[in-house]
Design a protein around this motif. Structure first.
Motif, PDB file in Angstrom:
ATOM      1  N   MET A   1       0.695  -1.342  -0.311  1.00 10.86           N
ATOM      2  CA  MET A   1      -0.299  -0.135  -0.233  1.00 10.86           C
ATOM      3  C   MET A   1       0.783   1.211   0.118  1.00 10.86           C
ATOM      4  SD  MET A   1      -3.508   0.586  -0.126  1.00 10.86           S
ATOM      5  CE  MET A   1      -4.212   2.156   0.574  1.00 10.86           C
ATOM      6  N   ILE A   2       0.566   1.846  -0.955  1.00 13.28           N
ATOM      7  CA  ILE A   2       1.138   3.589  -0.652  1.00 13.28           C
ATOM      8  C   ILE A   2       0.377   4.703  -0.866  1.00 13.28           C
ATOM      9  CG2 ILE A   2       1.291   3.645  -3.088  1.00 13.28           C
ATOM     10  CD1 ILE A   2       3.647   5.369  -2.917  1.00 13.28           C
ATOM     11  N   THR A   3       0.783   5.533  -0.039  1.00  9.95           N
ATOM     12  CA  THR A   3      -0.402   7.149   0.560  1.00  9.95           C
ATOM     13  C   THR A   3       0.365   7.619  -0.055  1.00  9.95           C
ATOM     14  OG1 THR A   3       1.132   7.018   2.036  1.00  9.95           O
ATOM     15  CG2 THR A   3      -0.615   5.922   2.888  1.00  9.95           C
ATOM     16  N   LYS A   4      -0.746   8.938  -0.585  1.00 11.79           N
ATOM     17  CA  LYS A   4      -0.352   9.913  -1.706  1.00 11.79           C
ATOM     18  C   LYS A   4       0.616  10.574  -0.980  1.00 11.79           C
ATOM     19  CE  LYS A   4      -3.820  12.658  -2.956  1.00 11.79           C
ATOM     20  NZ  LYS A   4      -4.684  13.136  -3.138  1.00 11.79           N
ATOM     21  N   GLN A   5       1.116  10.868   0.525  1.00 12.73           N
ATOM     22  CA  GLN A   5       1.873  11.643   1.241  1.00 12.73           C
ATOM     23  C   GLN A   5       3.366  10.962   0.562  1.00 12.73           C
ATOM     24  OE1 GLN A   5       1.713  14.400   3.834  1.00 12.73           O
ATOM     25  NE2 GLN A   5       3.298  14.407   3.178  1.00 12.73           N
ATOM     26  N   GLN A   6       3.261   9.581   0.496  1.00 14.34           N
ATOM     27  CA  GLN A   6       4.055   8.928   0.690  1.00 14.34           C
ATOM     28  C   GLN A   6       4.777   9.408  -1.105  1.00 14.34           C
ATOM     29  OE1 GLN A   6       3.438   4.925   1.335  1.00 14.34           O
ATOM     30  NE2 GLN A   6       5.243   4.490   2.635  1.00 14.34           N
ATOM     31  N   TYR A   7       3.838   9.650  -2.452  1.00 11.00           N
ATOM     32  CA  TYR A   7       4.783  10.076  -3.522  1.00 11.00           C
ATOM     33  C   TYR A   7       4.630  11.284  -3.084  1.00 11.00           C
ATOM     34  CZ  TYR A   7       4.145  10.093  -8.316  1.00 11.00           C
ATOM     35  OH  TYR A   7       4.141  10.889  -9.852  1.00 11.00           O
ATOM     36  N   VAL A   8       4.069  11.839  -2.849  1.00  8.41           N
ATOM     37  CA  VAL A   8       4.230  13.291  -3.075  1.00  8.41           C
ATOM     38  C   VAL A   8       5.840  13.776  -2.440  1.00  8.41           C
ATOM     39  CG1 VAL A   8       3.769  15.728  -2.505  1.00  8.41           C
ATOM     40  CG2 VAL A   8       2.288  13.640  -3.351  1.00  8.41           C
ATOM     41  N   GLU A   9       6.239  12.600  -1.113  1.00  5.37           N
ATOM     42  CA  GLU A   9       7.698  13.220  -0.539  1.00  5.37           C
ATOM     43  C   GLU A   9       8.501  12.435  -1.616  1.00  5.37           C
ATOM     44  OE1 GLU A   9       6.811  10.988   2.908  1.00  5.37           O
ATOM     45  OE2 GLU A   9       6.099  12.777   4.069  1.00  5.37           O
ATOM     46  N   TYR A  10       8.151  11.061  -1.924  1.00 11.15           N
ATOM     47  CA  TYR A  10       9.121  11.148  -2.850  1.00 11.15           C
ATOM     48  C   TYR A  10       9.046  11.359  -4.176  1.00 11.15           C
ATOM     49  CZ  TYR A  10      10.792   8.054  -6.434  1.00 11.15           C
ATOM     50  OH  TYR A  10      12.453   7.638  -7.577  1.00 11.15           O
ATOM     51  N   LEU A  11       8.340  12.733  -4.617  1.00 10.55           N
ATOM     52  CA  LEU A  11       8.905  13.689  -5.355  1.00 10.55           C
ATOM     53  C   LEU A  11       9.332  14.668  -5.020  1.00 10.55           C
ATOM     54  CD1 LEU A  11       5.320  13.673  -7.421  1.00 10.55           C
ATOM     55  CD2 LEU A  11       7.351  12.722  -8.307  1.00 10.55           C
ATOM     56  N   ILE A  12       9.262  14.886  -4.024  1.00  4.03           N
ATOM     57  CA  ILE A  12       9.685  16.117  -3.324  1.00  4.03           C
ATOM     58  C   ILE A  12      11.074  16.202  -3.343  1.00  4.03           C
ATOM     59  CG2 ILE A  12      10.108  17.951  -1.375  1.00  4.03           C
ATOM     60  CD1 ILE A  12       7.343  17.463  -0.816  1.00  4.03           C
ATOM     61  N   CYS A  13      11.842  15.491  -2.825  1.00  2.00           N
ATOM     62  CA  CYS A  13      12.874  14.449  -2.535  1.00  2.00           C
ATOM     63  C   CYS A  13      13.699  14.040  -3.495  1.00  2.00           C
ATOM     64  CB  CYS A  13      13.128  13.056  -1.250  1.00  2.00           C
ATOM     65  SG  CYS A  13      12.638  13.660  -0.057  1.00  2.00           S
TER      66      CYS A  13
END
Length: 105
Positions: free
Chosen positions: A1-13
Motif C-alpha cells: 500500500m502506498i499513500t498520497k503523502q508517500q508519493y508526494v514526499e518521493y517527488l519532493i525529495c
C-alpha cells in the motif's frame, strides 16, 4: 500500500527522472505494480499537490518545484501491460504509449 503523502514526499525529495520501480526499491513491501495501480487510480490536481507541499517550500527566489508528465511512445510494444491509447501533445493525437512522470526540485 502506498499513500498520497508517500508519493508526494518521493517527488519532493527526488531530483531527476525516476520510475515506479525506483520508488518501490525505497519502500518496504511495495512493488512496482502497487505503485502503478495507485497512480492509475489516484487523481492529483495542482491544488491538492500544493496543499501537501506548501509548508515544505521556503519562500525564496531559489525555491521552485517542477512537475512534468508525458506519454512515452510505445507504438511498437506488443506485450507491455500498461501500454494503451493515450493522447500525446507532441503527436497531436492518440498513440500507443504509457504515462511517465518526472519531477525535479
Amino acid at each position: 500500500m502506498i499513500t498520497k503523502q508517500q508519493y508526494v514526499e518521493y517527488l519532493i525529495c527526488t531530483i531527476g527522472n525516476y520510475t515506479s520501480s525506483n520508488l518501490a526499491e525505497h519502500l518496504d513491501d511495495v512493488s512496482h505494480d502497487v505503485i502503478t495501480d495507485y497512480l492509475r487510480s489516484e487523481y492529483f490536481t495542482a491544488h491538492s499537490l500544493w496543499e501537501l507541499v506548501a509548508g515544505l517550500i521556503q519562500d525564496s527566489p531559489e525555491s521552485f518545484m517542477l512537475v512534468d508528465d508525458s506519454v512515452q511512445d510505445k507504438r511498437y510494444a506488443q506485450f507491455i501491460e500498461l501500454v494503451k491509447l493515450q493522447y500525446s501533445g507532441a503527436e497531436h493525437g492518440l498513440i500507443r504509449g504509457n504515462w511517465h512522470s518526472q519531477s525535479g526540485t
